[in-house]
Each structure stands twice: as C-alpha cells, then as structure tokens.
Design an enzyme around this catalytic site. Structure first.
Site, PDB file in Angstrom:
ATOM      1  N   GLY A   1       0.836  -1.200   0.000  1.00 35.67           N
ATOM      2  CA  GLY A   1       0.000   0.000   0.000  1.00 35.67           C
ATOM      3  C   GLY A   1       0.870   1.249   0.000  1.00 35.67           C
ATOM      4  N   SER A   2       0.368   2.275   0.656  1.00 33.11           N
ATOM      5  CA  SER A   2       1.041   3.576   0.594  1.00 33.11           C
ATOM      6  C   SER A   2       2.418   3.596   1.244  1.00 33.11           C
ATOM      7  CB  SER A   2       0.176   4.637   1.255  1.00 33.11           C
ATOM      8  OG  SER A   2      -1.030   4.748   0.547  1.00 33.11           O
ATOM      9  N   THR A   3       2.738   2.603   2.069  1.00 27.30           N
ATOM     10  CA  THR A   3       4.086   2.595   2.659  1.00 27.30           C
ATOM     11  C   THR A   3       5.121   2.498   1.544  1.00 27.30           C
ATOM     12  OG1 THR A   3       4.034   0.193   2.911  1.00 27.30           O
ATOM     13  CG2 THR A   3       3.337   1.487   4.805  1.00 27.30           C
TER      14      THR A   3
END
Lengths: 624, 367
Positions: A322-324
């Site tokens: 995801g956004s990590t």
C-alpha cells in the site's frame, strides 16, 4: 631381490608351520568353547534369571534443554521437571487388573486407560506405554503411595519445556515435538532415539544443537514386577547451552499486547545492526501445548484454523505494501533526481492513463502537491505521476536496494521473499510486456507487489541508517552454564547502497511530518520523535464507490500498515506493523507502533542485570 | 571359459559341504532372529539371505575358474584401485550409518573396506611368493609389505571401520609370519607394541579415550557402553546346555540385541541351541579351518599356499573376533560372523574367499 621362479615346490617349512598353526587354532577354539561353557553352564543360571522378564533395562535420561533469555537476561524459555506415567504390561501379572486399580486411584476413566495400553499393537515387549504425560502432583503422589498394588506402573521424570508468557513470541521461539520416523532416520547419528524431543520450528529448531543437552542413561536391574533393584551403570546427562537473544522481552510484550484480538504482525529492528528487538505474529499458539504433547485433535485445530496460527506472519505473510511503498518511490526520485522535490504536480482526485482512471483516496483531490506534501498527505495522484516518470524498472531497482523482493536471510525457516515486479519478471511470468497502465498501481504499492512485515521493518532500518542493509538476526550469543561464551553473533552487512545525505535528511523531516501533521497522527508520542508512514492495502477492488472499510465484511477489509523509525534525529529502532483487515493504517496500525517504540525507550535506560547463571553447576565438559 | 574336466574332478566337496552347512544354519537363525511372534511369520530376510547364497555360489564357482598364478599380475593393480576407492570414500564418501563406507554405483553400493582385506592378501601373496632368505625375513626386509598395509589400515580406521582395520592388521601379521618372518623379529615387534600401546593409552585422559573410542565405534551405545554386550551375554548364557529351542529365544524378541540378525547372530543361535548347538557350530568352523590348512600345506607352490593361507586368515579372524565380541571378551567392533550373519556383501566376499581356497586345492596337481 633375485627373481626365482614362483613355480616352486612348497618348502617343507610351510608344512611345519601349518602344523604349528593347527595347534594354535585348536587352542583358540578350546578357548572359545571354554568361554561358552563358562557363560552357559557355570553362569547359566544367573543369565537365565536375568533373561526372564528382561531384567536389565535401559532408562534414558534426556539432558535438560538450555534456557532462552532476552537481551537483558530475562527468562523467555525454561525447563521444569515433570512426571510421566508409564506402564509395562509384561511386568504385571494381570495387566488389566492393574489398570483398573490405577484408574481408581487416579479417578481416571478405566476404558480410556485400557484403550491406551492396547493402542500400540506393534510395540516390542517391555516397551513402556505412556499413560499420561506431565501428570499432576496428586496423581503422582497416588501412584507413589500405591506402588505395591500397581505392578508394572512406573513414573519417569523428564525436563519439560516451559514458555514464559505463553504465545508471546511463539513463532520466533518455535516449539518442540517428538521426533518423527523420518527425522529419526536423518538424525540417528546425532544420538537421537525414539521418543526424544527435538526442536520442530523457530529458534528451537535452528539452535537445536546448542540448546539440546546430552542424554544420559541408566542400566537398571529390575525385579519380576518391574521394580528397580539396583543401578548397574550410569551415564550422567549434560544440560544444554543457554541462548541469549537480541529480543527485548518488554518490547516483545508490547508488540504482542498490541495485536491482541487482531490478526497481524509487528517487527522491531535495531536500525544500526539489524538485530531483532521484537517479532510478534497473531493469532499465536501456545508452545506449552506442544511441550505437553499435542493431541491429534489439537494439531488438526492448529493446522486447519482459517487464521493459520502456526504461520509466522512477520516473515511468511506477503501483503501489498500500500502507501508505505511511497517511501520507495520517494527514495528513487531523490536518488535518480527524476523530479525536483519542490516541483509541484496537480492532484484533482484522479488521473487518467490511457482509457483507465486511477483515483486518489481523497475524492476532492490534494490540489498542488510537491514531494513533501505528497508523502505527508499520502497523495496517490502525485505518486501515479512520479511512478510513470520513473518507470517500473527504476522503481524495482530501488525497491530491491531497500531489501524488498527477496528474503532478508533471517535464520528462521520458510521465510517468504515477497515480490517486486519489473519488465523482465513480467516476461518470465506471463510472457507479456509491462504495460504502462500497470505502473500507477505499482507506484502506490498495489498490483503485483507484495512484501513481508520483516522486509518493511528492514526497509525503515535501511533508510534510518543511510543505506546499509543488514541481515536481521535475533540470537546474540550462546553461553554455557558457567557463563563462558560458546558462540557469539553480530551484525552482518548484506549490502550497502549509501543514500545521499539529502535523501536521508528529506525522509527524516518528511516522515516526522507524516506523524505530526499528516496521516500518521495517532503515532505521535510525547516521549520521542517518531517518523513513519501509513499504508492501507486493498484486499478487494471497490469499483468506483468510496466505501468505508468498516462497512465491508471482515475478509474484504483493507490491511492496515504502519512503518516507522525513532528518534527521527538519529534513528535507533525501526518498526513495521501490519494488521490484517484492520482498515486504515493511520488508525489501526499507527498506535501499535507508537506503543512498541515508547516501550523500547522506556526500558532502554536500564543497565542490564548481572548475567544469570545457574548456581551449583559444574563446568561443561562437552566437546565443541 | 570351459573348466578343465581334470580340474573339476578335484573340486573340494568337503569344504563346499561345510560351507553350505554353515549357511543353512545361518538362514535358520536369521529366520528366528527376525521372526515376529505376533504375526507368526519371518520377515523375509531369511529368504533374501537364501538368494544371496545363490549369488554366492556363482561367486564361489567363478573364483575357482582362473589360474591363481595370475594373482602375480593383478595384485598390485587391484591394490591400487582399492586404495583409490578408499580415498574416494574418505573424501566424497556417501555417509551411511554414521560413517563413510559406501560408494553408490547405481545398481549396488560398494563397500571398499570389504575388498581391502582381499587387496592386502593379494599384495602380500605377490610380495612373499619368492623363496624366503635362509634365516628368515628380518623386519627391515619387510618395509614394503608394511608400507602396503599401513595406508589400507589407516583409511579403514578413519572411516571409521574399526573392525575391518583390526582384521587387516591381524591378516598382515599372520601372513608375514607364514611367509617366513624371523620369529625373533616378530617377538621384538610384539613386545614393543604391547609396551607402547597401553602406555600411550594410559597417558590419554579419560574423556580423550572415550572420544577416540566412540569415534572409532559408532556401534556403541552412548547410553552406557556395554549395555548391548550385557544383553548379548544374557542371551548366550541363558541358552545353557540345550538352548531354549528354535524360535523360542526371548532376548532377540526384545529388540535390544543390536543387529541381532547381522553382527550378533551368534547370540541368537547360542540362546536357542545352547552349548551343544554352539559345540556343533564351532566344530563346523574348526573343520573348515582344518580343511583349509590342509589345502595350504598341500598347495603346489608358495604362491598358492600363501593365497590360500591369506583368505583363510581373513575368514578365521572374522570368526574369532565376532564370537569374542558377542560373548563379551572384546569390545564391539562391528564384524559379521562369516556365512552366518545376514548380509550380501559379507556373504559374497566370504564365498569368494572359499572359492579361492578351492581354486588352490584344485590346481595342486597341475603343471
């Protein structure tokens, strides 16, 4: 030497020598016969007595396994004495009667005991049947008191493994189990035999040879009822070595507590060495159950549970980051100078690529966004565009530099590598080119990309220390009972791709701002400055609709990520938190990371307590 | 190749008969040792041993067909091949049973140490075939055979295969004595050995001794050396005069005679047939030895006598060492009882040894 014909007549001395030999042979045979006469006639009676009822038995005494301690010498795993109830039907004149008596004394079910004793048809005579493992004190006393009425029933003491705070670090520490037939074949030379316990998983398996002691044994003469008459010969057992971990018990506990009631994993690493400070995975199992001996029913429960409690999610769970993953693109952009950090891009809530539309999580868009704001606000549209400029191969290169897409090399079994796709991979896997339309979803950590929580913690450690990749390790040293160090472990550099000063500084400030002013607000701490990144990994693709995670069925909810390091000025600890189907990273995962980090700094100041050693033990005479 | 009918006429049926008798007793005992009381049947190993016996017959007959004088030509090449094989086993050997002993050849596994015994016999036969010096060999005349023996013994010892190493040394000394070593030289050597070995042993610390001992002896039970020997002595002793009868041995039922159908088969036999049975068995072995010694003394030439004596000494050493081991007179070294113990390689190599004896005896009239 003069070569004479070899076709010589046999010289007479050969004849003479064979006659002497004949005499010698006769003497030797007489001697052998004499020995047999002595054994079979003179001592025959005694041997006949000993051969009845298998009067000489070998009792194995397993060596006590070594302890496992945390970095500050706190006990994680120990061994305690326990009693098993054994029965040898051949020693009982009326076995069934004995079992009936036994059932009465112990208040156990008669039929069950009978069944247990008849289960094993293929057993050799005089092999002990285990009627109960680790029996309670009252049963033990009852058996001792009625010894005379229970011919053939004996007690055996065994050290049994006991795991402090059961389950807290179950996946890392692993468990023991009885050696299986297949293992026995390969391990026979190492002195294992039927019924021995051997590490089956985790640390217990990998450090088996150090933890395991050496079995001792006794040759015992018993009477007709199986009662010990005397010990003929004894070999002392040798306790195993103690293993000291890099894990901190309190930090581990904080991680485990945080995951209570959720499925997920937390990994905390020492930024400057790669040492594991905590590794928790839930749902967990209770390793004490294995120490007691797992019933087949329990085993079935553990292996068929939909949540797979035996899986170590920290190293085996492969999730979209995801956004990590935006951290990876940020690093790539700064290192490759793809885009000036100050150059703004427009975000209107979505981006059209070809005939597809990629949405931002924020419907109304972020407006004008530069790199700093993009990361702090986790703007998807900014990263879609950045991803397009970088291209998948550049993204993949930097992801690999940061340790993604391959196993970290931690000394645990069955670590999974995750996946970082690029054009070459696509060709190999699908025999297709990489389509430009696939890059945007890769840029925000969706699509083919998967990572493990350990890899993400490792990634944070790498950007925290400026680009050095260590192999994660969790065993500090192996010590013998007298405290001498048998084996010491330290950091192992696997690669160094130094990051630019500017990159490190940019990340430091920006990740701090994510927590103080962005999506990671619930990781904000009064004690220490934390920098991190939230992530929400999609499980199910929602066509068009903006649905709140809470409104979805559990199995369709997004996974929540939070990766962090602290203190931001000079990172010491890196943490990755993943909560399966937790919904939003900011709310579900960030507070967990915060409590782990705060616990680390709370205990950090303490000087380590004096080295634990067992009193009254002698030096270890084992060979290395 | 066709066998000369005159040769066939001299085939040693007495020796052959004794061999078959021993093998028959062996198959019977293997049946009993692996007999399952609960299932009222043997394990099939006895049948397998019978097949090995048939293969052994072929090996025995083959070993009688060539002219044994060829030993002169093949001894050193054969020795060289075995030395290389032992080296291979040492470096890349397949690990089996805790020690490096086998080489896998796809269709069967080769145990070079089994052939090493034969290699030393052939090499010594070749070396000692010439007339000995009038006063007998001095030690310094025998550096070469010694140099032939030492590497074989050391390589088998570090496998570790203590049993075979012991046999190789015993066979070596038997042969050089037979070949004409001065008795006085031998006595010097023996005295020196008897003095220094215990001295050296004495200077080792207890744990070093144990370590050497367990290294050389993977068969030993770590949980109390000698447990198996105790059980084996109980089996033998409880047989008493007449034994417990066929299939009635109790000790071997308990599975704590290690290798009860291989190295410890004598214990099973002694328990079931008693002292009388053992007497018959020993008599068969003695008869075989006497017949073989007769072949040695009547051989046509030195080379034949030495060859016959060499293979006899392999056989005889096995018998004595095994029975001493089973009755607790010697530590357990893992040596099978010739012709009785279960096992293909032991069976075939002993049959080849018998074949060579018959070979020498058949050709005592040829010119």
């Amino acid at each position: 030497m003069i070569s004479l014909s070899s076709q010589k007549e046999v010289p007479p001395e050969f004849r003479y020598r064979t006659q002497i030999l004949l005499a010698i042979v006769a003497v030797i045979f007489l001697f052998l016969f004499g020995r047999l006469f002595f054994l079979q006639v003179i001592d025959g009676e005694r041997y006949t007595y000993l051969s009845e009822n298998n009067r000489i038995r070998l009792k194995k005494v397993p060596g006590t396994r070594g302890m496992v301690l945390d970095r500050r010498g706190q006990l994680l795993v120990d061994s305690r004495p326990s009693f098993d109830l054994l029965f040898v039907p051949e020693d009982a004149p009326e076995p069934e009667n004995t079992l009936r008596q036994l059932a009465r004394f112990l208040g156990r079910d008669e039929a069950e005991l009978l069944k247990l004793s008849q289960e094993n048809k293929s057993r050799t005579p005089f092999q002990e049947i285990v009627l109960g493992k680790d029996i309670d004190w009252a049963s033990m006393v009852a058996v001792e008191a009625h010894q005379l009425d229970l011919p053939g029933v004996t007690l055996r003491t065994r050290p049994r493994r006991s795991y402090v705070e059961s389950g807290m670090a179950a996946h890392l520490l692993g468990y023991l189990g009885e050696i299986g037939p297949k293992q026995l074949k390969t391990q026979k030379d190492n002195g294992y035999s039927m019924g021995d316990e051997i590490g089956q998983f985790g640390l217990e398996r990998r450090w088996e040879e150090f933890l395991r002691g050496q079995s001792g044994g006794q040759q015992v003469e018993v009477d007709a009822l199986g009662r010990r008459v005397r010990v003929l010969h004894e070999v002392e057992d040798v306790p195993g070595y103690n293993v000291v971990l890099t894990i901190d018990k309190d930090v581990q506990q904080a991680a485990f507590e945080g995951l209570k009631g959720k499925d997920g994993a937390i990994v905390a690493l020492d930024v400057n060495s790669g040492a594991v400070l905590a590794m928790a995975s839930t749902p967990a199992f209770d390793p004490n159950v294995f120490a007691r001996g797992v019933t087949s029913q329990e085993w079935r429960g553990l292996t068929t549970d939909r949540a797979y409690p035996l899986n170590n999610r920290a190293i085996q769970g492969q999730y979209p980051p995801g956004s990590t993953f935006k951290i990876v693109l940020t690093v790539a952009s700064l290192e490759e100078e793809t885009l000036s950090p100050t150059q703004p891009l427009a975000c209107g809530g979505s981006l059209a690529v070809g005939n597809r539309v990629f949405r931002d999580w924020k419907k109304e868009g972020h407006g004008s966004v530069d790199l700093h704001k993009g990361l702090v606000q986790s703007c998807d549209v900014y990263y879609y565009q950045l991803g397009q400029r970088l291209g998948i191969d550049q993204i993949a290169k930097h992801a690999r530099n940061l340790g993604l897409g391959e196993k970290t090399g931690i000394a645990l079994d069955d670590e999974k590598p995750g996946l970082i796709p690029d054009t070459a991979w696509k060709k190999r896997r699908f025999n297709q080119p990489w389509y430009p339309g696939e890059t945007p979803s890769a840029a925000i950590g969706q699509g083919y990309i998967t990572v493990t929580p350990l890899q993400m913690a490792n990634l944070m450690a790498i950007i925290g220390n400026g680009g050095t990749r260590y192999r994660p390790w969790f065993v500090k040293k192996v010590v013998s009972l007298d405290g001498s160090v048998i084996q010491e472990y330290g950091p192992e550099k696997l690669g160094a791709a130094p990051l630019k000063e500017t990159t490190v500084a940019f990340l430091r400030d920006t990740l701090r701002d994510v927590v103080t002013a962005g999506t990671g607000g619930s990781a904000k701490s009064q004690i220490v400055s934390i920098g991190g990144k939230t992530g929400t990994a999609q499980v199910a693709e929602m066509k068009g609709a903006y649905v709140k995670s809470e409104q979805l069925a559990y199995a369709l909810r997004d996974h929540a990520w939070f990766v962090a390091y602290a203190p931001t000025e000079n990172p010491e600890i890196a943490v990755a938190v993943l909560v399966e189907h937790g919904g939003h990273g900011g709310s579900a995962a960030a507070p967990l990371a915060k409590s782990v980090i705060e616990k680390y700094f709370a205990v950090r100041g303490e000087p380590p307590p004096a080295n634990r050693t067992l009193a009254g033990t002698e030096g270890d005479a084992r060979a290395n | 190749m066709p066998i000369d009918r005159r040769l066939a006429a001299h085939f040693d049926w007495t020796l052959f008969g004794i061999v078959v008798g021993l093998i028959f007793l062996g198959i019977l005992t293997i049946y009993s040792a692996t007999y399952s009381v609960s299932e009222h049947q043997g394990s099939g190993l006895a049948t397998k041993q019978f097949y090995w016996f048939l293969i052994g017959i072929v090996a025995l007959v083959t070993a009688t067909t060539f002219d044994y004088h060829r030993v002169d030509r093949i001894a050193y090449p054969f020795y060289g091949v075995i030395l290389v094989l032992l080296g291979i086993v040492f470096f890349i050997g397949h690990s089996g049973g805790g020690s490096q002993r086998w080489i896998h050849l796809g269709f069967f596994t080769l145990q070079p140490s089994e052939l090493a015994k034969l290699a030393i016999v052939l090499a010594l036969t070749k070396f000692l075939q010439y007339d000995e010096p009038p006063a007998g060999y001095r030690l310094r005349d025998l550096w070469m055979p010694f140099a032939l023996m030492a590497p074989l013994a050391v390589l088998t010892l570090i496998q570790p295969d203590l049993g075979t190493a012991v046999i190789i040394v015993v066979v070596f000394f038997s042969m050089i004595l037979m070949g004409g070593l001065k008795l006085r030289s031998f006595l010097y050597l023996a005295a020196a050995g008897l003095t220094f070995l215990p001295l050296g042993w004495h200077f080792l610390k207890e744990y070093q001794r144990n370590r050497i001992w367990t290294f050389l002896n993977p068969d030993l039970d770590p949980l109390g050396a000698g447990y198996h020997v105790i059980q084996s002595k109980i089996a033998v002793g409880s047989g008493r005069w007449f034994g417990k009868g066929f299939l009635n041995g109790t000790q071997n039922r308990l599975d704590f005679l290690p290798a009860q159908h291989t190295d410890f088969i004598f214990a099973v036999f002694a328990e079931e047939w008693g002292l009388i049975g053992c007497l018959i068995l020993l008599a068969l072995y003695l008869a075989l030895t006497v017949v073989a010694l007769g072949i040695v003394s009547r051989a046509k030439d030195r080379i034949g006598a030495l060859l016959a004596f060499g293979v006899l000494s392999i056989f005889f050493a096995h018998v004595v060492v095994n029975i001493c081991m089973v009755t607790g007179l010697m530590p357990v070294v893992g040596i099978p009882l010739p012709l009785l113990s279960y096992g293909g390689s032991s069976m075939v190599s002993m049959m080849v040894a018998m074949g060579l004896l018959i070979n020498v005896s058949m050709r005592r009239f040829t010119f």
